[in-house]
Design a protein around this motif. Structure first.
Motif, PDB file in Angstrom:
ATOM      1  N   ASP A 222       0.522  -4.613  -3.739  1.00  0.00           N
ATOM      2  CA  ASP A 222      -0.172  -3.368  -3.389  1.00  0.00           C
ATOM      3  C   ASP A 222       0.506  -2.651  -2.223  1.00  0.00           C
ATOM      4  OD1 ASP A 222      -2.065  -3.562  -5.393  1.00  0.00           O
ATOM      5  OD2 ASP A 222      -3.523  -4.591  -4.127  1.00  0.00           O
ATOM      6  N   GLU A 223       1.837  -2.691  -2.204  1.00  0.00           N
ATOM      7  CA  GLU A 223       2.588  -2.045  -1.131  1.00  0.00           C
ATOM      8  C   GLU A 223       3.761  -1.258  -1.702  1.00  0.00           C
ATOM      9  OE1 GLU A 223       1.944  -5.076   2.672  1.00  0.00           O
ATOM     10  OE2 GLU A 223       3.878  -5.030   1.622  1.00  0.00           O
TER      11      GLU A 223
ATOM     12  N   ARG B 125       0.206   0.419   2.285  1.00  0.00           N
ATOM     13  CA  ARG B 125      -0.732  -0.129   1.312  1.00  0.00           C
ATOM     14  C   ARG B 125      -1.126   0.945   0.308  1.00  0.00           C
ATOM     15  NH1 ARG B 125      -1.372  -5.341   0.634  1.00  0.00           N
ATOM     16  NH2 ARG B 125      -3.556  -5.048   0.050  1.00  0.00           N
TER      17      ARG B 125
END
Length: 295
Positions: free
Chosen positions: A60-61, A70
């Motif tokens: 999730d980056e 993020r």
């Protein structure tokens, strides 16, 4: 509170929320629902807008200039409040621009306008992405409409077909348990130009076409009214349901999830659009109700 905006013609009506600029309902001339109703027992979405990423990114980056930000699956546009900037009987335009909140997750200047219009039995959705910054804008964009399956025209669920505008012999892609593209393509489930959707196809999540020949499909049961869905500006396509659910998502994309193992910069991600400063890029989808055979 989000506002619901209705646009209509004698043949078709659509409701759109300012929350996510998400289509909430699509109905024929008799008021029959063509769009999934968002029942959370299956899936609360209806037709989310995917931006500035499509699918998941590793951990999730995203990485921009060596810094990590993020960014959750499918991006933030679907959960943002959009500004209503135009409204007529048959047309509405919504706008999302960068601000402090978006820059925490995605450090770029942008404007995204989403115009919904109805003419006859066709809903046209045009997304215009503008790079309002001074550097290249790396982005992906996707439509994610969920249609009733079966459609409300009397045919059984198992009789419905997805018919592509051209044969689709190329291998498809699948996702791993983290939502990232597996490295090895798999044989297509499309026979010639026809897919017979079945819950078992989606036990491995979405079917992803990243070598797509077609830019339109027909969805319905042969011999009944169906939907023509055209997406001339979208090079990829996802088809998905939660296995057994009474909807089918037909998702034109420009971009896709990170490949498993990818750890590079967002600007270098496979499938990413890099929009020069001051320029704009269009993404278009048309949904037409009526034909009993593909057009």
């Amino acid at each position: 509170m989000p506002e619901i905006v209705r646009i209509a013609s004698p043949a078709l009506s659509a409701d759109i929320s300012t929350l996510g600029a998400e289509l909430q309902a699509l109905r024929d001339e008799a008021g029959r629902d063509l769009l999934w109703d968002g029942d959370p027992a299956w899936w609360a979405g209806r037709a989310p807008i995917l931006f500035p990423i499509v699918g998941a990114v590793a951990h999730d980056e995203i990485r921009v200039g060596g810094h990590a930000y993020r960014l959750a699956k499918h991006g933030f546009a679907r959960r943002a409040e959009w500004q209503l900037v135009e409204r007529t009987e048959a047309c509405a335009t919504f706008r999302l621009e960068d601000g402090a909140a978006t820059r925490e997750a995605y450090p770029f200047a942008f404007r995204l306008d989403l115009r919904f219009s109805i003419e006859g039995a066709t809903l046209t959705v045009v997304a215009m992405l503008t790079n309002s910054g001074t550097t290249d804008l790396p982005a992906s964009f996707g439509f994610h409409p969920a249609f009733r399956w079966p459609l409300p025209y009397g045919a059984a669920k198992e009789d419905h077909r997805v018919i592509f505008a051209a044969p689709e012999p190329a291998p498809i892609r699948r996702l791993d348990s983290a939502g990232l593209l597996r490295p090895t393509p798999e044989p297509t489930p499309v026979a010639g130009d026809m897919l017979a959707p079945d819950a078992s196809l989606f036990e491995d999540d979405a079917i992803i076409f990243d070598r797509l020949a077609s830019r339109s499909i027909w969805f319905g049961a042969p011999g009944t009214r169906g939907l023509d869905i055209a997406f001339p500006d979208m090079p990829e396509l996802g088809i998905w349901q939660k296995p057994g659910a009474p909807y089918l998502c037909i998702e034109p994309w420009a971009g896709f999830a990170d490949p498993a193992g990818y750890s590079g910069e967002l600007r270098d991600k496979p499938g990413i659009l890099r929009l020069p400063a001051g320029s704009s890029h269009q993404f278009l989808m048309k949904i037409t109700l009526g034909s009993e055979t593909p057009q």
